[in-house]
Write an enzyme that holds these catalytic residues in place. Structure first.
Site, short mmCIF file in Angstrom:
data_model
loop_
_atom_site.label_atom_id
_atom_site.label_comp_id
_atom_site.label_asym_id
_atom_site.label_seq_id
_atom_site.Cartn_x
_atom_site.Cartn_y
_atom_site.Cartn_z
N TYR A 142 -29.15 11.81 107.56
CA TYR A 142 -29.09 10.35 107.59
C TYR A 142 -28.57 9.79 106.26
CZ TYR A 142 -31.63 9.24 111.93
OH TYR A 142 -32.01 9.06 113.25
N LYS A 189 -34.49 24.84 111.92
CA LYS A 189 -33.42 25.63 112.55
C LYS A 189 -33.00 26.64 111.49
CE LYS A 189 -30.51 26.40 115.95
NZ LYS A 189 -30.92 26.87 117.29
N ASP A 221 -34.94 23.85 118.85
CA ASP A 221 -34.56 23.92 120.27
C ASP A 221 -35.74 24.43 121.12
OD1 ASP A 221 -34.23 26.32 118.92
OD2 ASP A 221 -32.37 26.89 119.92
N ASP A 245 -36.30 12.44 114.67
CA ASP A 245 -35.83 11.29 115.44
C ASP A 245 -35.75 11.67 116.92
OD1 ASP A 245 -34.64 8.73 115.94
OD2 ASP A 245 -32.72 9.77 116.14
N ASP A 249 -38.70 10.78 120.26
CA ASP A 249 -38.34 10.05 121.48
C ASP A 249 -38.74 10.88 122.69
OD1 ASP A 249 -37.20 7.85 120.19
OD2 ASP A 249 -35.45 7.82 121.52
C1 IPM Z 1 -35.95 5.31 114.91
C2 IPM Z 1 -34.61 4.72 115.25
C3 IPM Z 1 -33.78 4.65 113.98
C4 IPM Z 1 -33.60 6.06 113.47
C5 IPM Z 1 -32.42 3.94 114.13
C6 IPM Z 1 -32.56 2.57 114.74
C7 IPM Z 1 -31.69 3.87 112.82
O1 IPM Z 1 -33.97 5.45 116.25
O2 IPM Z 1 -36.70 4.67 114.15
O3 IPM Z 1 -36.27 6.39 115.39
O4 IPM Z 1 -32.68 6.77 113.91
O5 IPM Z 1 -34.37 6.47 112.60
MN MN Z 2 -35.15 7.11 117.00
#
Ligand code: IPM
Ligand code: MN
Length: 352
Positions: A142, A189, A221, A245, A249
Protein backbone atom coordinates in the site's frame (compact mmCIF):
# COMPACT_ATOMS: atom_id res chain seq x y z
CA UNK A 1 -15.30 11.19 32.34
CA UNK A 2 -15.04 13.93 29.74
CA UNK A 3 -14.52 12.48 26.27
CA UNK A 4 -13.44 14.42 23.20
CA UNK A 5 -14.30 12.39 20.12
CA UNK A 6 -13.49 13.40 16.55
CA UNK A 7 -16.44 12.54 14.35
CA UNK A 8 -15.65 11.74 10.73
CA UNK A 9 -18.88 10.71 9.01
CA UNK A 10 -17.38 10.59 5.51
CA UNK A 11 -19.30 9.44 2.45
CA UNK A 12 -22.23 7.32 1.32
CA UNK A 13 -24.03 5.71 4.24
CA UNK A 14 -21.34 7.06 6.60
CA UNK A 15 -23.40 10.00 7.93
CA UNK A 16 -26.50 7.83 8.52
CA UNK A 17 -24.77 5.08 10.45
CA UNK A 18 -22.66 7.60 12.36
CA UNK A 19 -25.84 9.40 13.45
CA UNK A 20 -27.08 6.21 15.11
CA UNK A 21 -23.75 5.59 16.83
CA UNK A 22 -23.77 9.15 18.16
CA UNK A 23 -27.27 8.69 19.57
CA UNK A 24 -26.23 5.44 21.24
CA UNK A 25 -23.00 6.93 22.65
CA UNK A 26 -24.88 9.92 24.03
CA UNK A 27 -27.37 7.59 25.70
CA UNK A 28 -24.57 5.52 27.23
CA UNK A 29 -22.80 8.69 28.37
CA UNK A 30 -25.97 9.87 30.06
CA UNK A 31 -26.54 6.52 31.73
CA UNK A 32 -22.97 6.35 33.12
CA UNK A 33 -22.52 10.11 33.74
CA UNK A 34 -19.92 10.88 31.10
CA UNK A 35 -19.77 13.95 28.96
CA UNK A 36 -19.04 13.59 25.25
CA UNK A 37 -17.78 16.47 23.20
CA UNK A 38 -18.23 15.55 19.51
CA UNK A 39 -15.91 17.35 17.10
CA UNK A 40 -17.09 16.86 13.50
CA UNK A 41 -14.53 17.00 10.70
CA UNK A 42 -14.45 16.50 6.95
CA UNK A 43 -13.01 13.48 5.16
CA UNK A 44 -13.34 11.53 1.90
CA UNK A 45 -15.29 12.69 -1.14
CA UNK A 46 -17.21 15.07 1.12
CA UNK A 47 -13.91 16.77 1.98
CA UNK A 48 -12.77 16.84 -1.67
CA UNK A 49 -16.02 18.56 -2.61
CA UNK A 50 -15.69 21.09 0.19
CA UNK A 51 -11.96 21.88 0.25
CA UNK A 52 -10.34 19.86 -2.59
CA UNK A 53 -8.57 17.40 -0.29
CA UNK A 54 -9.73 14.05 1.18
CA UNK A 55 -7.89 14.46 4.53
CA UNK A 56 -7.46 18.20 5.16
CA UNK A 57 -4.88 19.44 7.70
CA UNK A 58 -7.69 20.84 9.80
CA UNK A 59 -9.20 17.35 10.10
CA UNK A 60 -5.81 15.95 11.06
CA UNK A 61 -5.43 18.54 13.83
CA UNK A 62 -8.84 17.58 15.21
CA UNK A 63 -8.01 13.85 15.12
CA UNK A 64 -4.56 14.22 16.70
CA UNK A 65 -5.99 16.19 19.59
CA UNK A 66 -9.07 14.05 20.21
CA UNK A 67 -9.24 11.15 22.70
CA UNK A 68 -10.46 8.91 19.87
CA UNK A 69 -11.83 9.11 16.34
CA UNK A 70 -15.17 7.63 15.27
CA UNK A 71 -15.26 7.11 11.55
CA UNK A 72 -18.06 6.25 9.08
CA UNK A 73 -17.01 5.33 5.56
CA UNK A 74 -15.11 6.70 2.61
CA UNK A 75 -15.57 6.43 -1.15
CA UNK A 76 -17.74 7.70 -3.97
CA UNK A 77 -18.68 5.96 -7.25
CA UNK A 78 -17.71 8.99 -9.34
CA UNK A 79 -14.06 8.12 -8.65
CA UNK A 80 -14.28 4.34 -8.97
CA UNK A 81 -14.47 4.13 -12.74
CA UNK A 82 -11.97 6.87 -13.38
CA UNK A 83 -8.45 5.43 -13.08
CA UNK A 84 -7.01 8.80 -14.11
CA UNK A 85 -8.47 10.73 -11.15
CA UNK A 86 -5.54 12.36 -9.35
CA UNK A 87 -7.34 12.96 -6.09
CA UNK A 88 -9.38 10.09 -4.67
CA UNK A 89 -11.35 9.75 -1.42
CA UNK A 90 -9.43 6.58 -0.45
CA UNK A 91 -6.19 8.57 -0.37
CA UNK A 92 -7.70 10.40 2.59
CA UNK A 93 -8.03 7.17 4.54
CA UNK A 94 -4.49 6.05 3.74
CA UNK A 95 -3.07 9.45 4.61
CA UNK A 96 -5.01 9.50 7.86
CA UNK A 97 -3.71 6.04 8.85
CA UNK A 98 -0.15 7.06 8.06
CA UNK A 99 -0.24 10.50 9.69
CA UNK A 100 -1.97 9.23 12.84
CA UNK A 101 0.40 6.24 12.96
CA UNK A 102 -2.48 3.73 13.08
CA UNK A 103 -0.35 0.68 12.38
CA UNK A 104 -2.59 -2.04 13.78
CA UNK A 105 -6.02 -2.72 12.38
CA UNK A 106 -8.06 -4.94 14.68
CA UNK A 107 -10.90 -6.74 12.89
CA UNK A 108 -12.87 -9.29 14.85
CA UNK A 109 -15.25 -11.83 13.34
CA UNK A 110 -17.79 -13.47 15.58
CA UNK A 111 -21.21 -15.00 15.19
CA UNK A 112 -24.45 -13.95 16.82
CA UNK A 113 -26.48 -16.94 18.03
CA UNK A 114 -29.69 -15.40 16.70
CA UNK A 115 -28.20 -14.94 13.21
CA UNK A 116 -26.35 -18.19 12.61
CA UNK A 117 -28.70 -19.17 9.80
CA UNK A 118 -28.14 -15.84 8.02
CA UNK A 119 -24.59 -16.85 7.23
CA UNK A 120 -23.86 -18.22 3.76
CA UNK A 121 -21.89 -20.95 5.55
CA UNK A 122 -23.44 -23.94 7.25
CA UNK A 123 -24.26 -23.69 10.93
CA UNK A 124 -21.95 -26.54 11.97
CA UNK A 125 -19.02 -24.86 10.25
CA UNK A 126 -19.35 -21.51 11.94
CA UNK A 127 -20.87 -22.07 15.36
CA UNK A 128 -18.51 -20.74 18.00
CA UNK A 129 -16.44 -18.65 15.58
CA UNK A 130 -14.67 -15.88 17.47
CA UNK A 131 -11.48 -14.76 15.78
CA UNK A 132 -9.55 -11.51 15.44
CA UNK A 133 -7.37 -10.33 12.60
CA UNK A 134 -4.57 -7.93 13.32
CA UNK A 135 -3.81 -6.38 9.98
CA UNK A 136 -0.68 -4.25 9.57
CA UNK A 137 -1.98 -0.93 8.29
CA UNK A 138 0.77 1.53 7.44
CA UNK A 139 3.28 -0.52 5.43
CA UNK A 140 3.62 -3.08 2.67
CA UNK A 141 2.50 -2.71 -0.93
CA UNK A 142 0.00 0.00 0.00
CA UNK A 143 2.77 2.42 0.89
CA UNK A 144 5.77 1.23 -1.17
CA UNK A 145 7.09 3.13 -4.15
CA UNK A 146 4.65 2.92 -7.03
CA UNK A 147 4.68 4.18 -10.56
CA UNK A 148 4.89 3.64 -14.29
CA UNK A 149 7.71 3.35 -16.77
CA UNK A 150 8.15 2.41 -20.45
CA UNK A 151 5.75 5.11 -21.61
CA UNK A 152 3.24 4.04 -19.01
CA UNK A 153 3.10 0.47 -20.25
CA UNK A 154 4.78 -1.00 -17.19
CA UNK A 155 3.46 -0.40 -13.68
CA UNK A 156 4.93 -1.33 -10.31
CA UNK A 157 4.01 -1.29 -6.61
CA UNK A 158 6.83 -2.16 -4.24
CA UNK A 159 6.17 -4.16 -1.11
CA UNK A 160 8.50 -3.13 1.72
CA UNK A 161 8.54 -4.11 5.41
CA UNK A 162 11.03 -3.36 8.14
CA UNK A 163 11.67 -5.61 11.10
CA UNK A 164 10.52 -2.79 13.38
CA UNK A 165 7.16 -2.54 11.62
CA UNK A 166 6.62 -6.29 11.86
CA UNK A 167 7.71 -6.42 15.50
CA UNK A 168 5.30 -3.75 16.74
CA UNK A 169 2.36 -5.42 14.99
CA UNK A 170 3.34 -8.93 16.10
CA UNK A 171 3.76 -7.70 19.68
CA UNK A 172 0.11 -6.61 19.68
CA UNK A 173 -0.79 -10.03 18.29
CA UNK A 174 1.08 -11.90 21.02
CA UNK A 175 -0.41 -9.65 23.70
CA UNK A 176 -3.91 -10.16 22.36
CA UNK A 177 -3.36 -13.92 22.16
CA UNK A 178 -2.33 -13.91 25.83
CA UNK A 179 -5.73 -12.43 26.77
CA UNK A 180 -7.58 -15.04 24.69
CA UNK A 181 -6.87 -18.68 23.88
CA UNK A 182 -3.07 -18.20 23.50
CA UNK A 183 -3.17 -19.26 19.87
CA UNK A 184 -1.57 -17.06 17.23
CA UNK A 185 -1.46 -17.65 13.48
CA UNK A 186 1.03 -15.74 11.35
CA UNK A 187 -0.33 -15.48 7.81
CA UNK A 188 2.22 -14.98 5.05
CA UNK A 189 3.47 -16.18 1.68
CA UNK A 190 6.94 -17.12 2.84
CA UNK A 191 7.30 -19.72 0.11
CA UNK A 192 7.44 -16.90 -2.45
CA UNK A 193 7.89 -13.43 -0.93
CA UNK A 194 10.99 -12.02 0.75
CA UNK A 195 8.90 -9.67 2.92
CA UNK A 196 6.98 -12.72 4.13
CA UNK A 197 10.23 -14.45 5.04
CA UNK A 198 11.16 -11.43 7.14
CA UNK A 199 7.73 -11.61 8.80
CA UNK A 200 8.18 -15.28 9.62
CA UNK A 201 11.76 -14.84 10.85
CA UNK A 202 10.74 -11.89 13.04
CA UNK A 203 7.75 -13.61 14.59
CA UNK A 204 9.78 -16.79 15.17
CA UNK A 205 12.34 -14.66 17.01
CA UNK A 206 9.62 -13.32 19.32
CA UNK A 207 8.20 -16.71 20.31
CA UNK A 208 10.63 -17.09 23.23
CA UNK A 209 9.21 -13.93 24.85
CA UNK A 210 5.73 -15.49 24.91
CA UNK A 211 6.37 -19.15 25.80
CA UNK A 212 2.69 -19.78 26.54
CA UNK A 213 1.53 -18.75 23.08
CA UNK A 214 1.25 -21.49 20.51
CA UNK A 215 2.23 -19.99 17.15
CA UNK A 216 1.37 -21.43 13.75
CA UNK A 217 2.58 -20.21 10.37
CA UNK A 218 0.25 -20.58 7.43
CA UNK A 219 0.31 -19.45 3.81
CA UNK A 220 -2.27 -16.85 2.88
CA UNK A 221 -3.85 -18.97 0.14
CA UNK A 222 -4.39 -21.85 2.56
CA UNK A 223 -5.83 -19.50 5.17
CA UNK A 224 -8.28 -18.10 2.59
CA UNK A 225 -9.54 -21.65 2.16
CA UNK A 226 -9.58 -22.77 5.78
CA UNK A 227 -11.25 -19.55 6.86
CA UNK A 228 -14.49 -20.62 5.17
CA UNK A 229 -14.04 -24.31 5.94
CA UNK A 230 -13.26 -24.16 9.66
CA UNK A 231 -13.34 -20.54 10.82
CA UNK A 232 -13.73 -21.64 14.42
CA UNK A 233 -10.29 -23.24 14.31
CA UNK A 234 -8.69 -19.77 14.34
CA UNK A 235 -8.28 -17.29 17.17
CA UNK A 236 -5.77 -14.43 16.68
CA UNK A 237 -4.29 -13.96 13.21
CA UNK A 238 -1.59 -11.47 12.29
CA UNK A 239 -0.79 -10.45 8.76
CA UNK A 240 0.50 -7.77 6.44
CA UNK A 241 -1.56 -4.98 4.92
CA UNK A 242 -2.86 -6.40 1.61
CA UNK A 243 -3.41 -9.96 2.83
CA UNK A 244 -5.30 -8.52 5.79
CA UNK A 245 -7.44 -6.33 3.54
CA UNK A 246 -8.58 -9.32 1.52
CA UNK A 247 -8.97 -11.87 4.31
CA UNK A 248 -10.95 -9.56 6.57
CA UNK A 249 -13.54 -8.95 3.85
CA UNK A 250 -13.78 -12.70 3.42
CA UNK A 251 -14.11 -13.20 7.18
CA UNK A 252 -16.77 -10.51 7.51
CA UNK A 253 -19.43 -12.52 5.68
CA UNK A 254 -19.20 -15.38 8.17
CA UNK A 255 -21.35 -13.52 10.68
CA UNK A 256 -24.21 -13.15 8.21
CA UNK A 257 -23.96 -9.52 7.22
CA UNK A 258 -21.08 -7.21 6.47
CA UNK A 259 -23.12 -4.59 8.29
CA UNK A 260 -22.32 -6.11 11.66
CA UNK A 261 -18.56 -6.16 12.12
CA UNK A 262 -16.70 -3.38 13.94
CA UNK A 263 -13.02 -2.52 13.79
CA UNK A 264 -10.35 -0.46 15.46
CA UNK A 265 -7.15 1.03 14.09
CA UNK A 266 -4.62 1.81 16.76
CA UNK A 267 -1.20 3.38 17.05
CA UNK A 268 1.05 4.64 19.83
CA UNK A 269 -0.97 7.80 20.50
CA UNK A 270 -4.19 7.68 18.53
CA UNK A 271 -7.00 5.28 17.78
CA UNK A 272 -9.83 5.19 15.32
CA UNK A 273 -13.02 3.11 15.32
CA UNK A 274 -14.98 2.28 12.20
CA UNK A 275 -17.34 -0.28 10.70
CA UNK A 276 -15.54 -2.63 8.38
CA UNK A 277 -18.06 -2.07 5.58
CA UNK A 278 -17.60 0.64 2.97
CA UNK A 279 -19.65 3.64 1.87
CA UNK A 280 -22.33 1.51 0.10
CA UNK A 281 -23.36 4.37 -2.23
CA UNK A 282 -26.43 2.50 -3.56
CA UNK A 283 -28.01 2.78 -0.13
CA UNK A 284 -26.89 6.31 0.73
CA UNK A 285 -29.64 8.63 1.93
CA UNK A 286 -32.26 5.85 1.98
CA UNK A 287 -32.19 5.16 5.72
CA UNK A 288 -31.75 1.41 5.09
CA UNK A 289 -28.11 0.71 5.99
CA UNK A 290 -27.32 -1.45 8.99
CA UNK A 291 -25.94 0.83 11.74
CA UNK A 292 -24.79 -2.00 14.02
CA UNK A 293 -21.20 -2.28 12.79
CA UNK A 294 -20.72 1.40 13.65
CA UNK A 295 -22.53 1.06 16.97
CA UNK A 296 -20.33 -1.93 17.85
CA UNK A 297 -17.26 0.06 16.80
CA UNK A 298 -18.32 2.66 19.35
CA UNK A 299 -18.45 -0.16 21.93
CA UNK A 300 -14.86 -1.05 21.05
CA UNK A 301 -13.97 2.62 21.49
CA UNK A 302 -15.46 2.75 25.00
CA UNK A 303 -13.60 -0.37 26.04
CA UNK A 304 -10.23 0.02 24.32
CA UNK A 305 -9.73 3.77 24.05
CA UNK A 306 -11.34 4.84 27.33
CA UNK A 307 -11.11 1.66 29.42
CA UNK A 308 -14.88 1.79 29.99
CA UNK A 309 -15.80 -1.87 29.87
CA UNK A 310 -19.23 -1.68 31.45
CA UNK A 311 -20.31 0.96 28.97
CA UNK A 312 -19.09 -1.21 26.10
CA UNK A 313 -20.95 -4.21 27.48
CA UNK A 314 -24.14 -2.16 27.79
CA UNK A 315 -23.93 -1.36 24.08
CA UNK A 316 -23.23 -4.97 23.09
CA UNK A 317 -26.07 -6.20 25.23
CA UNK A 318 -28.64 -3.90 23.69
CA UNK A 319 -27.38 -4.78 20.21
CA UNK A 320 -27.79 -8.49 20.95
CA UNK A 321 -31.24 -7.80 22.27
CA UNK A 322 -32.23 -5.92 19.10
CA UNK A 323 -31.00 -8.81 16.95
CA UNK A 324 -32.79 -11.40 19.04
CA UNK A 325 -36.03 -9.41 18.82
CA UNK A 326 -35.74 -8.85 15.07
CA UNK A 327 -35.29 -5.08 15.26
CA UNK A 328 -33.08 -5.19 12.18
CA UNK A 329 -32.47 -3.46 8.87
CA UNK A 330 -33.32 -4.99 5.51
CA UNK A 331 -30.05 -6.96 5.18
CA UNK A 332 -31.14 -9.15 8.11
CA UNK A 333 -34.91 -8.81 8.04
CA UNK A 334 -37.28 -11.69 7.53
CA UNK A 335 -40.58 -11.49 5.66
CA UNK A 336 -40.59 -7.72 4.98
CA UNK A 337 -40.22 -6.72 8.62
CA UNK A 338 -37.30 -4.39 8.00
CA UNK A 339 -36.66 -1.42 10.27
CA UNK A 340 -35.05 1.79 9.05
CA UNK A 341 -31.51 2.73 10.06
CA UNK A 342 -32.84 5.52 12.25
CA UNK A 343 -35.49 3.26 13.78
CA UNK A 344 -32.87 0.72 14.84
CA UNK A 345 -30.86 3.59 16.38
CA UNK A 346 -33.92 4.92 18.21
CA UNK A 347 -34.77 1.43 19.52
CA UNK A 348 -31.25 0.98 20.86
CA UNK A 349 -31.41 4.33 22.65
CA UNK A 350 -34.80 3.52 24.11
CA UNK A 351 -33.64 0.13 25.36
CA UNK A 352 -30.40 1.31 26.90
C1 IPM B 1 -10.39 -1.12 4.10
C2 IPM B 1 -10.63 -0.50 2.75
C3 IPM B 1 -9.45 0.40 2.42
C4 IPM B 1 -8.21 -0.47 2.36
C5 IPM B 1 -9.60 1.22 1.12
C6 IPM B 1 -10.89 2.01 1.10
C7 IPM B 1 -8.42 2.11 0.89
O1 IPM B 1 -10.84 -1.47 1.77
O2 IPM B 1 -10.35 -0.37 5.09
O3 IPM B 1 -10.25 -2.33 4.18
O4 IPM B 1 -7.92 -1.08 1.32
O5 IPM B 1 -7.51 -0.54 3.37
MN1 MN C 1 -10.81 -3.50 2.54
Amino acid sequence: MKLNIALLAGDGIGPEVIDQAVKVCDAVAKKFSHEINWIPALTGAAAIDAVGEPYPDETHEICVNADAVLFGAIGHPKYDNDPTAKIRPEQGLLKMRKKLGLFANIRPTFTFPSLIDKSPLKRERIEGTDLVFLRELTGGIYFGKKGRRDNGETAFDNCVYTKAEITRLAKKGFELAMTRSKKLCCVDKANVLETSRLWRETVQGMEKDYPEVEVSYEFVDAVAMRLVQWPNSYDVLITENLFGDILTDEASVISGSMGLMPSASVGENNSLYEPIHGSYPQAAGKDIANPLATVLSAAMMFEDAFGLKEEAEAIREVVNKSLAQGIVTVDLAENDKAYKTSEVGAWLVENL
